[in-house]
Write a protein that holds these residues in place. Structure first.
Motif, PDB file in Angstrom:
ATOM      1  N   UNK A 108      42.792 -38.904 -18.961  1.00 46.74           N
ATOM      2  CA  UNK A 108      42.251 -38.322 -20.010  1.00 46.74           C
ATOM      3  C   UNK A 108      41.945 -37.039 -20.131  1.00 46.74           C
ATOM      4  N   UNK A 109      42.776 -36.233 -19.301  1.00 44.04           N
ATOM      5  CA  UNK A 109      42.201 -34.765 -19.034  1.00 44.04           C
ATOM      6  C   UNK A 109      40.859 -34.603 -18.905  1.00 44.04           C
ATOM      7  N   UNK A 110      40.173 -35.268 -18.142  1.00 44.76           N
ATOM      8  CA  UNK A 110      38.696 -35.282 -18.001  1.00 44.76           C
ATOM      9  C   UNK A 110      38.652 -34.628 -16.705  1.00 44.76           C
ATOM     10  N   UNK A 111      39.582 -34.259 -15.826  1.00 39.72           N
ATOM     11  CA  UNK A 111      39.243 -33.279 -14.740  1.00 39.72           C
ATOM     12  C   UNK A 111      38.596 -34.013 -13.649  1.00 39.72           C
ATOM     13  N   UNK A 112      38.016 -33.402 -12.789  1.00 40.06           N
ATOM     14  CA  UNK A 112      37.449 -33.609 -11.529  1.00 40.06           C
ATOM     15  C   UNK A 112      36.059 -34.562 -11.645  1.00 40.06           C
ATOM     16  N   UNK A 113      35.389 -34.498 -12.844  1.00 41.05           N
ATOM     17  CA  UNK A 113      34.061 -35.168 -13.188  1.00 41.05           C
ATOM     18  C   UNK A 113      34.023 -36.060 -14.015  1.00 41.05           C
ATOM     19  N   UNK A 114      35.222 -36.189 -14.882  1.00 42.52           N
ATOM     20  CA  UNK A 114      35.250 -37.444 -15.837  1.00 42.52           C
ATOM     21  C   UNK A 114      36.245 -38.115 -15.620  1.00 42.52           C
ATOM     22  N   UNK A 115      36.743 -38.463 -14.604  1.00 45.85           N
ATOM     23  CA  UNK A 115      37.896 -39.087 -14.292  1.00 45.85           C
ATOM     24  C   UNK A 115      37.900 -40.372 -13.191  1.00 45.85           C
ATOM     25  N   UNK A 156      40.005 -44.875 -20.882  1.00 43.11           N
ATOM     26  CA  UNK A 156      41.321 -44.428 -21.407  1.00 43.11           C
ATOM     27  C   UNK A 156      41.712 -45.685 -22.194  1.00 43.11           C
ATOM     28  N   UNK A 157      41.343 -46.857 -21.952  1.00 49.02           N
ATOM     29  CA  UNK A 157      41.795 -48.087 -22.680  1.00 49.02           C
ATOM     30  C   UNK A 157      40.699 -48.228 -23.869  1.00 49.02           C
ATOM     31  N   UNK A 184      43.880 -37.186  -2.510  1.00 46.40           N
ATOM     32  CA  UNK A 184      43.537 -36.001  -2.861  1.00 46.40           C
ATOM     33  C   UNK A 184      41.754 -36.247  -3.405  1.00 46.40           C
ATOM     34  N   UNK A 185      41.066 -35.044  -3.306  1.00 47.20           N
ATOM     35  CA  UNK A 185      39.506 -35.473  -3.775  1.00 47.20           C
ATOM     36  C   UNK A 185      39.255 -35.645  -5.213  1.00 47.20           C
ATOM     37  N   UNK A 186      40.086 -35.504  -5.981  1.00 49.52           N
ATOM     38  CA  UNK A 186      39.781 -35.811  -7.270  1.00 49.52           C
ATOM     39  C   UNK A 186      40.995 -35.747  -8.039  1.00 49.52           C
ATOM     40  N   UNK A 187      40.966 -36.331  -9.507  1.00 48.86           N
ATOM     41  CA  UNK A 187      41.956 -36.118 -10.504  1.00 48.86           C
ATOM     42  C   UNK A 187      41.973 -34.733 -10.771  1.00 48.86           C
ATOM     43  N   UNK A 224      50.114 -31.519 -15.848  1.00 50.08           N
ATOM     44  CA  UNK A 224      51.390 -31.962 -14.807  1.00 50.08           C
ATOM     45  C   UNK A 224      50.735 -32.369 -13.514  1.00 50.08           C
ATOM     46  N   UNK A 225      49.653 -32.165 -12.715  1.00 52.21           N
ATOM     47  CA  UNK A 225      49.079 -32.359 -11.654  1.00 52.21           C
ATOM     48  C   UNK A 225      48.589 -33.962 -11.889  1.00 52.21           C
ATOM     49  N   UNK A 226      47.859 -33.709 -13.272  1.00 52.32           N
ATOM     50  CA  UNK A 226      47.258 -35.312 -13.840  1.00 52.32           C
ATOM     51  C   UNK A 226      48.160 -36.429 -13.708  1.00 52.32           C
ATOM     52  N   UNK A 227      49.265 -35.865 -14.241  1.00 56.16           N
ATOM     53  CA  UNK A 227      50.662 -36.891 -14.288  1.00 56.16           C
ATOM     54  C   UNK A 227      50.896 -37.360 -12.576  1.00 56.16           C
ATOM     55  N   UNK A 228      51.068 -36.220 -12.146  1.00 55.89           N
ATOM     56  CA  UNK A 228      51.659 -36.603 -10.566  1.00 55.89           C
ATOM     57  C   UNK A 228      50.397 -37.568  -9.816  1.00 55.89           C
ATOM     58  N   UNK A 229      49.163 -37.400 -10.426  1.00 59.12           N
ATOM     59  CA  UNK A 229      48.049 -38.162  -9.625  1.00 59.12           C
ATOM     60  C   UNK A 229      48.141 -39.678 -10.062  1.00 59.12           C
ATOM     61  N   UNK A 230      48.125 -39.874 -11.440  1.00 62.58           N
ATOM     62  CA  UNK A 230      47.979 -40.991 -12.037  1.00 62.58           C
ATOM     63  C   UNK A 230      49.207 -42.035 -11.857  1.00 62.58           C
ATOM     64  N   UNK A 231      48.789 -43.262 -11.588  1.00 61.35           N
ATOM     65  CA  UNK A 231      49.984 -44.253 -11.498  1.00 61.35           C
ATOM     66  C   UNK A 231      50.484 -44.394 -12.978  1.00 61.35           C
ATOM     67  N   UNK A 232      51.478 -44.742 -13.364  1.00 63.59           N
ATOM     68  CA  UNK A 232      51.590 -45.023 -14.817  1.00 63.59           C
ATOM     69  C   UNK A 232      52.711 -45.980 -14.816  1.00 63.59           C
TER      70      UNK A 232
END
Lengths: 454, 327
Positions: B123-130, B175-176, B297-300, B305-313
């Protein structure tokens, strides 16, 4: 004349061996019976002596190579003698390590190469299915990664296999009670039937009052003196009957038999069996009381190791392996398949092996080495209703455990009367090897293992 | 049956429980007039008043500590943690107090507490909202850990959580919240805490997931159905206590298992599922048990692009399913 050195068959079921080391080099002189090769099999490691004197002319199998029994390893003869072609292997008609005349030659390595296609990784479920349904995986086409045989491949193969060859035993995990050998039955609760069903009704005595069926009139019956004695029949004594007879006489003559009787409360064992039967069935094993008796015997043998021994004229041989034989009644006699290294097996492993041995004992499909090497025997005579018995020791062992019929009996526990599933257990032992105190210590350990089962 | 979003189902569950039982109250940051950061409590303040919809200080330790005390006193608190990322200051209250109270008081003191926390990335929340923090809590006997994947379960499970005598950590896939819609039965119902749900029966392989990843797994399974691969999807729903029987039953049927979660791979919930299968379904396995999860890795990452790399989809899940089906 050249002498061929061939790979001997080094055991009942050993079909191949590995040349671990040549102790002589090509061109070296050897004497007959000189140690020639170190051979390693899955059962034994041994030295093979030279079958003849002469010169080691040619070595065909390098160190580290595994070949089938009968393969040509080397030729011994006089320098200059003609040698067989390098890749030819005489397959000896009979073993003994030597074949003086090469039989129809066959390439050893080609034989082992064409023997089996490499099946690749066999997953646990495929192995289980293949074992349960006796599928030859060589016949199954693999469609998985790299040609691996998948569970679906086996299922598809089973689906297309003609019904005739398909063993009708998806129920292999839990055979019907009727199919079990008698000695396997107590665990199925057979002995919980009312005693009047378990034991045949006592014979009706002629003198008993008011017989239910009117007896025929005794009038007109000829006097007893006119009775013609019925002819007796001879039954030939051969095969298994003869062996059993000889064995029993020898055992009774040589070993002074003493029997001690204990009884055990099987409540804990039955509770455990009831709780775990379904799980064991899911794991492909029928859990029966026999497995518990074997496990308890193992515990007791560990507590009193001398019971697991053998009398010899000079020494007592203390056996390290705990190989438990189980007497199985057959129509023509008795056979005692052996659970090897029973102390290394879990209850599941024991149950599985007991199922397997029982099934194959019934099918007369035991291998010779599966009825040898026992160090202690259990006989479950209770199957026939026998409460306790004094069985004869299975030589050359030291003791035999008799398991009687399980019955609900009234027992006193903490000054209260309780109904418990009880069984008499007898240990018949060789008094040359041990005395009553040790035998009783063994039996205490055995009953404790059963009664405190968790 | 009315269709609603996951967040509406959560709100409806709280509304009904507040109306049903006077002991129920809600506390958390901005849950009052504001209606919560995700509007989960929208309208409840007006309906039940400041005595039962209580704004808290920005102090998670305090929110849960007050909840534990109120629960011991006999109330039925619902504590809202604004993001699961901020639950860590309350870890001691949850793990040392709530989870152990019943045990350490020899069964005399119960903590009927619910802690709601939106979790998960994408949800593009970064390190502390994901963050996904379920594995920390699923490790603790004495807690129940629940993650719904759809509105029907969210409402039914949250109502069960409020009525449960034990502390329940209730993670909601943020996200849901508005993305996942579904039908919700009219009237009173609950969904029991404990049983998993086979949301899509299949023959070829079993996929285990919960929350947002379960939603993605259903999508991927739908894609694979078009390729002739029949995927069974199991919604775990309750992470602790774990429904071993459902996991084993599914794999005994299919012989193959994939666990999908958006937490970091190592020591994540999938490791426990894999261990259960190795231990109790070994002879049913036809392939290695696979895990698809976020990298270690320590956080989302915040970068898209990195978030997409991180998240299963769904694409990554479908690829993992194909590979396992072909094994």
């Amino acid at each position: 004349m050249a002498t061929y050195v061939i790979m001997p068959q080094l055991g009942e079921s050993v079909v191949e061996g590995t040349v671990s080391k040549w102790l002589k080099r090509e061109g070296e002189a050897v004497n007959e019976y000189d140690p020639l090769i170190e051979v390693n099999t899955d059962k034994v490691d041994t030295e093979v002596p030279s079958p003849a004197a002469g010169t080691l002319l040619k070595v065909y199998v390098p160190e580290g190579t595994t070949v089938t029994a009968g393969a040509l390893l080397a030729v011994i003869g006089q320098p200059g003698e003609p040698l067989p072609a390098a890749d030819n292997t005489p397959l000896a008609a009979d073993s003994g390590g030597v074949a003086h005349t090469p039989a129809a030659a066959e390439p050893a390595r080609a034989a082992s190469a064409q023997r089996q296609r490499d099946l690749g990784f066999i997953s646990p479920v495929v192995a289980k299915l293949a074992s349960e349904f006796q599928v030859d995986l060589q016949q199954v086409t693999g469609t998985g990664h790299g040609g691996r045989i998948t569970k679906k491949d086996v299922q598809a193969y089973l689906g297309q296999r003609p019904a005739a060859s398909a063993p009708a035993q998806p129920a292999a995990a839990a055979p019907a009670l009727d199919e079990l050998p008698p000695w396997e039955k107590p665990g199925e609760g057979d002995l919980f039937r009312p005693t009047e069903l378990q034991f045949a009704a006592p014979p009706q005595l002629a003198s008993s009052a008011a017989p239910a069926i009117p007896l025929p009139s005794t009038k007109g019956v000829p006097p007893a003196s006119d009775f013609q004695p019925l002819a007796s029949d001879f039954i030939p004594v051969e095969g298994m009957r003869k062996l059993i007879a000889e064995h029993m006489v020898r055992s009774k003559r040589n070993a002074p038999h003493v029997t001690t009787v204990f009884e055990a409360d099987l409540s804990s064992v039955l509770a455990h069996l009831t709780a775990n039967k379904d799980q064991f069935a899911r794991d492909g094993a029928t859990l029966t009381l026999t497995a518990y008796f074997v496990a308890a015997a193992v515990a007791a043998l560990k507590a009193v190791p001398i019971v697991n021994s053998q009398w010899t004229d000079e020494k007592i041989l203390l056996k390290r392996e705990l190989n438990i034989g189980m007497a199985v009644a057959l129509d023509e006699g008795l056979i005692v398949p052996v659970v090897r290294c029973a102390d290394e097996k879990s209850l599941l492993g024991l149950a599985r092996e007991i199922n397997d041995l029982a099934r194959r004992a019934r099918a007369r499909a035991l291998r010779p080495d599966e009825v040898q090497g026992g160090t202690f025997t259990i006989t479950n005579h209770g199957v026939g209703g026998s409460l306790f018995a004094t069985p004869i020791i299975n030589q050359p062992q030291t003791a035999i455990l008799g398991v009687g019929a399980m019955q609900k009996r009234v027992v006193v526990i903490n000054d209260a009367i309780a109904i418990r599933p009880m069984v008499y257990l007898t240990l018949t032992f060789d008094h040359r090897v041990l005395d009553g105190a040790l035998a009783d210590r063994f039996m205490s350990a055995l009953t404790a293992a059963l009664q405190d089962w968790r | 049956m009315p269709e609603m979003t996951l967040i509406e189902a959560v709100r409806q569950a709280m509304d009904e429980e507040l109306a049903r039982d006077d002991r129920v109250f809600v506390t958390g940051e901005d849950v009052g007039r504001r209606g919560g950061v995700f509007r989960a409590t929208l309208g409840l303040f007006e309906k039940y008043g400041p005595g039962r919809i209580i704004d808290s200080p920005l102090a998670e330790l305090s929110i849960v500590g007050i909840g534990v005390g109120a629960a011991l006193y006999g109330l039925r608190p619902i504590c809202e943690i604004q993001f699961a990322d901020f639950i860590h200051p309350a870890f001691n209250q949850i793990v040392n107090e709530a989870a152990k109270m019943y045990y350490r008081s020899n069964g005399e003191w119960l903590v009927p507490l619910v802690i709601r926390a939106p979790y998960g990335g994408g949800i593009s929340g970064g390190l502390y909202h994901s963050q996904s923090v379920e594995a920390f809590f699923a490790h603790v006997p004495g807690l129940k850990v629940v993650i719904p994947s759809n509105p029907r379960d969210a409402k039914g499970l949250l109502k069960s959580a409020v009525r449960d005598p034990n502390p329940v950590v209730f993670f909601e896939p943020k996200k849901g919240y508005r993305l996942i819609k579904g039908e919700v039965p009219e009237g009173e119902y609950t969904v029991p805490i404990g049983p998993a749900n086979v949301s899509r029966p299949g023959r070829d392989l079993s996929v285990f997931a919960y929350g947002m990843m379960h939603y993605y797994c259903l999508k991927a399974a739908g894609t694979l159905a078009g390729e002739g691969i029949d995927v069974e999807v199991v919604d775990l729903r309750t992470l602790y206590p774990v429904d071993k029987a459902a996991i084993l039953e599914s794999v005994r049927k299919t012989g193959k298992a994939l666990v999908v979660y958006e937490d970091n791979l190592t020591m994540g919930y999938g490791a426990e599922v894999a261990a259960i299968l190795a231990d109790e379904a070994f002879t049913s396995l036809d392939a290695p048990v696979k895990r698809l999860a976020a990298p270690d890795v320590p956080a989302v990452p915040f970068s898209h692009p990195f978030q997409e790399w991180f998240m299963p989809n769904p694409d990554k899940i479908a690829a993992a399913m194909r590979e396992l089906a072909a094994y």
